[in-house]
Write a protein that holds these residues in place. Structure first.
Motif, mmCIF file in Angstrom:
data_model
loop_
_atom_site.group_PDB
_atom_site.id
_atom_site.type_symbol
_atom_site.label_atom_id
_atom_site.label_comp_id
_atom_site.label_asym_id
_atom_site.label_seq_id
_atom_site.Cartn_x
_atom_site.Cartn_y
_atom_site.Cartn_z
ATOM 1 N N GLY A 137 -8.027 -33.288 -29.789
ATOM 2 C CA GLY A 137 -8.566 -33.315 -28.440
ATOM 3 C C GLY A 137 -8.488 -31.970 -27.755
ATOM 4 O O GLY A 137 -8.280 -30.929 -28.391
ATOM 5 N N VAL A 138 -8.619 -32.010 -26.456
ATOM 6 C CA VAL A 138 -8.601 -30.785 -25.667
ATOM 7 C C VAL A 138 -7.263 -30.071 -25.757
ATOM 8 O O VAL A 138 -7.188 -28.852 -25.645
ATOM 9 N N GLY A 139 -6.175 -30.826 -25.984
ATOM 10 C CA GLY A 139 -4.871 -30.194 -26.120
ATOM 11 C C GLY A 139 -4.849 -29.187 -27.246
ATOM 12 O O GLY A 139 -4.149 -28.175 -27.184
ATOM 13 N N LEU A 140 -5.611 -29.435 -28.307
ATOM 14 C CA LEU A 140 -5.717 -28.476 -29.410
ATOM 15 C C LEU A 140 -6.773 -27.433 -29.115
ATOM 16 O O LEU A 140 -6.531 -26.226 -29.211
ATOM 17 N N PHE A 141 -7.962 -27.861 -28.753
ATOM 18 C CA PHE A 141 -9.087 -26.941 -28.595
ATOM 19 C C PHE A 141 -8.926 -25.994 -27.410
ATOM 20 O O PHE A 141 -9.369 -24.857 -27.454
ATOM 21 N N MET A 142 -8.310 -26.482 -26.325
ATOM 22 C CA MET A 142 -8.195 -25.632 -25.139
ATOM 23 C C MET A 142 -6.738 -25.285 -24.825
ATOM 24 O O MET A 142 -6.389 -24.138 -24.599
ATOM 25 N N GLY A 143 -5.850 -26.294 -24.831
ATOM 26 C CA GLY A 143 -4.462 -26.070 -24.456
ATOM 27 C C GLY A 143 -3.722 -25.154 -25.409
ATOM 28 O O GLY A 143 -2.748 -24.500 -25.023
ATOM 29 N N ALA A 144 -4.160 -25.083 -26.670
ATOM 30 C CA ALA A 144 -3.471 -24.237 -27.648
ATOM 31 C C ALA A 144 -3.506 -22.771 -27.263
ATOM 32 O O ALA A 144 -2.620 -22.004 -27.644
ATOM 33 N N GLY A 145 -4.516 -22.344 -26.499
ATOM 34 C CA GLY A 145 -4.592 -20.947 -26.091
ATOM 35 C C GLY A 145 -3.387 -20.531 -25.272
ATOM 36 O O GLY A 145 -2.768 -19.484 -25.531
ATOM 37 N N THR A 161 7.126 -24.773 -24.970
ATOM 38 C CA THR A 161 5.718 -25.153 -25.145
ATOM 39 C C THR A 161 5.566 -26.597 -25.608
ATOM 40 O O THR A 161 4.445 -27.108 -25.702
ATOM 41 N N LEU A 162 6.676 -27.262 -25.918
ATOM 42 C CA LEU A 162 6.599 -28.607 -26.483
ATOM 43 C C LEU A 162 5.906 -29.600 -25.551
ATOM 44 O O LEU A 162 5.286 -30.565 -26.017
ATOM 45 N N GLN A 163 6.024 -29.369 -24.227
ATOM 46 C CA GLN A 163 5.325 -30.257 -23.310
ATOM 47 C C GLN A 163 3.818 -30.200 -23.555
ATOM 48 O O GLN A 163 3.146 -31.226 -23.686
ATOM 49 N N GLY A 164 3.283 -28.981 -23.625
ATOM 50 C CA GLY A 164 1.857 -28.822 -23.878
ATOM 51 C C GLY A 164 1.465 -29.276 -25.270
ATOM 52 O O GLY A 164 0.384 -29.827 -25.481
ATOM 53 N N VAL A 165 2.360 -29.059 -26.239
ATOM 54 C CA VAL A 165 2.093 -29.494 -27.609
ATOM 55 C C VAL A 165 2.007 -31.011 -27.679
ATOM 56 O O VAL A 165 1.116 -31.571 -28.335
ATOM 57 N N MET A 166 2.919 -31.694 -26.999
ATOM 58 C CA MET A 166 2.898 -33.159 -27.007
ATOM 59 C C MET A 166 1.629 -33.690 -26.346
ATOM 60 O O MET A 166 1.094 -34.728 -26.747
ATOM 61 N N PHE A 167 1.117 -32.963 -25.344
ATOM 62 C CA PHE A 167 -0.139 -33.379 -24.716
ATOM 63 C C PHE A 167 -1.268 -33.386 -25.740
ATOM 64 O O PHE A 167 -2.157 -34.242 -25.693
ATOM 65 N N ALA A 168 -1.223 -32.437 -26.672
ATOM 66 C CA ALA A 168 -2.270 -32.360 -27.691
ATOM 67 C C ALA A 168 -2.312 -33.617 -28.553
ATOM 68 O O ALA A 168 -3.355 -33.976 -29.099
ATOM 69 N N TYR A 169 -1.173 -34.306 -28.664
ATOM 70 C CA TYR A 169 -1.106 -35.506 -29.501
ATOM 71 C C TYR A 169 -1.352 -36.800 -28.729
ATOM 72 O O TYR A 169 -1.355 -37.880 -29.338
ATOM 73 N N LEU A 170 -1.514 -36.695 -27.422
ATOM 74 C CA LEU A 170 -1.824 -37.904 -26.661
ATOM 75 C C LEU A 170 -3.103 -38.533 -27.208
ATOM 76 O O LEU A 170 -4.066 -37.832 -27.504
ATOM 77 N N ALA A 171 -3.122 -39.820 -27.346
ATOM 78 C CA ALA A 171 -4.260 -40.616 -27.829
ATOM 79 C C ALA A 171 -4.117 -41.021 -29.283
ATOM 80 O O ALA A 171 -4.885 -41.854 -29.751
ATOM 81 N N VAL A 172 -3.114 -40.495 -30.017
ATOM 82 C CA VAL A 172 -2.931 -40.978 -31.383
ATOM 83 C C VAL A 172 -2.589 -42.467 -31.373
ATOM 84 O O VAL A 172 -2.905 -43.190 -32.315
ATOM 85 N N GLU A 173 -1.947 -42.912 -30.296
ATOM 86 C CA GLU A 173 -1.559 -44.320 -30.202
ATOM 87 C C GLU A 173 -2.720 -45.228 -29.818
ATOM 88 O O GLU A 173 -2.585 -46.449 -29.778
ATOM 89 N N LEU A 174 -3.895 -44.637 -29.563
ATOM 90 C CA LEU A 174 -5.059 -45.428 -29.156
ATOM 91 C C LEU A 174 -5.433 -46.464 -30.206
ATOM 92 O O LEU A 174 -5.985 -47.511 -29.889
ATOM 93 N N VAL A 175 -5.126 -46.181 -31.452
ATOM 94 C CA VAL A 175 -5.433 -47.137 -32.516
ATOM 95 C C VAL A 175 -4.745 -48.471 -32.246
ATOM 96 O O VAL A 175 -5.235 -49.534 -32.654
ATOM 97 N N GLY A 176 -3.628 -48.454 -31.526
ATOM 98 C CA GLY A 176 -2.945 -49.695 -31.174
ATOM 99 C C GLY A 176 -3.735 -50.520 -30.182
ATOM 100 O O GLY A 176 -3.705 -51.760 -30.216
ATOM 101 N N VAL A 177 -4.452 -49.864 -29.283
ATOM 102 C CA VAL A 177 -5.259 -50.579 -28.298
ATOM 103 C C VAL A 177 -6.456 -51.242 -28.962
ATOM 104 O O VAL A 177 -6.959 -52.261 -28.495
ATOM 105 N N THR A 178 -6.914 -50.690 -30.094
ATOM 106 C CA THR A 178 -8.069 -51.265 -30.790
ATOM 107 C C THR A 178 -7.706 -52.517 -31.582
ATOM 108 O O THR A 178 -8.593 -53.184 -32.127
ATOM 109 N N ALA A 179 -6.412 -52.866 -31.646
ATOM 110 C CA ALA A 179 -5.983 -53.971 -32.506
ATOM 111 C C ALA A 179 -6.687 -55.276 -32.182
ATOM 112 O O ALA A 179 -7.017 -56.059 -33.070
#
Length: 482
Positions: A42-50, A220-238
């Protein structure tokens, strides 16, 4: 409690393609797989990584890898719970079952808040990317247009949502793989404008791997963890997956490869091609890397990809908030109107409320366009960390109940039992503590305090206005605990 209990894994009604929660099981295997993949990009990687690269230098790769290991622990814990009882309001439902009705209420509303503010961040990022081609268009105008279009997509049907998300994710995956291949070509063959300076030695030649110290990297771990937000979305699709018994474990087990390729692999290549000192906050490292390589159309293509990533995440946010509000409504913890499905079996009222509040992001883009992204990232990360904590604590309680013989074992047990859940929980607590020392992220703690107070007051009002619901919920929880 009025929540629906799903039996025997799938929760389908006999002979139908509708879950017991009333949703259409319209998400096929390829869509669930790609939603799981897209959730990790997501944006955490594409934009926040800068910004993270500027703070941590090459050590940011280690931070993403470390956080990725913890995320895998979280997802395996969630996977075990999902195969024990797959429901659309998974995080709130598990907190409700294993920690009590209050925690289910708090988790449901906090996860909803996470996606509201994440949606604001993604709208902000999308508007920034539009500036690449149309700098004369105000940020708030672009954000508003995207908000309205994605709202329409989510109202039609879950199949349309799944198909749109599939192609959004396909664009992101293809782009990252393409970037890695081109970057490796620059490193091995030396072509392009960056060929003369591209080298793996760029990872340590400019003041080492930790140029600003280990402490700065950890911050930087706060911003890094933001990059992983939404991995748990697969649980909502159950609750809307055609075959959760097969699709969910496969989606979760491929997570380590996604992290290795899309985060660690991509950043290794980028920081080898371009030295870390050239990156800055507010600039996509992917766009900058292609500009450095000197491929004329590549920067525009990558900008389109990161725009797609932002819209993908916002699209997912609208999807998940509608489902979470419906779960809360079904348990008497939100107005009944938010639990209604339209003729296409989508929670239209809940989605509409969420979209309206995401519109606050449009206002932020009008008032403080240069600070909007940073504000919402810190708040979204705090809400996401709470959700992950509740998954882990619920898993620990579940394993205890299984070991005591009170509940049946899941068909997808997490390796190491509850041990890795404890490890991940301590890591998240540590990240939360670091936020207090980060001036930019500290606003999330203030928002969290106000949010907690609001939830506490709301729970007291709920118990006063709906005493039977609160009493029944507490009785059911007490019965399960024994």
């Amino acid at each position: 409690m009025t929540s629906v209990q799903v039996d025997n894994h799938t929760g389908d009604e006999a002979g139908g393609n509708t879950s017991q929660e009333g949703y259409e099981r319209g998400l096929g295997s390829r869509q669930v797989q790609m939603i799981a993949i897209g959730g990790a990009i997501g944006v955490g990687l594409f934009m926040g990584a800068g910004a993270n690269i500027a703070k941590a230098g090459p050590s940011i790769i280690l931070m993403y890898a470390l956080a990725g290991v913890v995320i895998f622990f979280i997802m395996r814990a969630l996977g075990e719970l999902l195969l024990y009882r797959p429901v659309s309001g998974s995080f709130a439902e598990y907190a409700r079952e294993f920690l009590g009705p209050f925690f289910g209420y708090v988790t449901g509303w906090t996860y909803w808040l996470m996606w509201i503010v994440t949606g604001m961040a993604e709208l902000t990022a999308a508007a920034i990317y539009i500036h690449f081609w149309f700098p004369e268009i105000p940020q708030w105008v672009s954000a508003l247009v995207f908000l309205v279009v994605l709202f329409g997509v989510n109202l039609i049907s879950v199949k349309i949502f799944g198909e749109v998300e599939f192609w959004f994710s396909m664009v992101k995956v293809t782009a990252i793989i393409g970037m890695i291949v081109i970057g490796l070509g620059v490193l091995t063959l030396g072509f392009s404008d960056a060929g003369d300076t591209a080298s793996v030695s760029n990872l340590w030649s400019y003041d080492g791997i930790f140029p600003n110290g280990i402490g700065s990297s950890l911050m930087t771990l706060q911003g890094v963890m933001f990059a992983y937000l939404a991995v748990e979305l697969v649980g909502v699709t159950a609750g809307e997956s055609e075959d959760p018994e097969k699709t969910l474990p496969k989606a979760i087990n491929t997570l380590p490869w996604r992290i290795i390729i899309f985060y660690v692999g991509a950043l290794l290549v980028i920081l080898s091609v371009v030295k870390w000192t050239e990156f800055s906050a507010g600039q996509s490292p992917f766009v900058h890397a292609f500009e450095k390589i000197g491929i004329p159309l590549a920067a525009g293509i990558v900008n389109f990809v990161v725009l797609t990533a932002a819209l993908s995440s916002c699209n997912s946010g609208m999807y998940s908030t509608g489902r979470m509000l419906r779960d809360l409504a079904s348990n008497g913890e939100a107005p009944k109107a938010l639990g209604k499905l339209n003729s296409r079996r989508t929670p239209a009222v809940g989605i509409a409320l969420s979209v309206t509040l995401m519109g606050i992001g449009v206002v932020l883009n009008y008032i403080v366009p240069e600070k909007a992204f940073g504000y919402v990232v810190s708040v979204a990360t705090a809400a996401g960390i709470w959700t992950w904590m509740m998954i882990l604590v619920s898993h620990i309680r579940y394993r205890s109940a299984v070991d005591a013989g009170r509940l049946r074992a899941s068909s997808f047990p997490a390796p190491g039992g509850a041990v890795f859940s404890w490890v991940a929980l301590l890591f998240l607590i540590g990240v939360t503590g670091m936020v207090a020392f980060d001036e930019a992220g500290r606003i999330s703690l203030y928002v969290a305090a106000v949010w907690a107070l609001g939830l506490a007051v709301g729970w007291q009002v709920l118990k006063r206005n709906n005493p039977r619901i609160a009493e029944r919920a507490q009785r059911e929880y007490a019965a399960k605990s024994h």
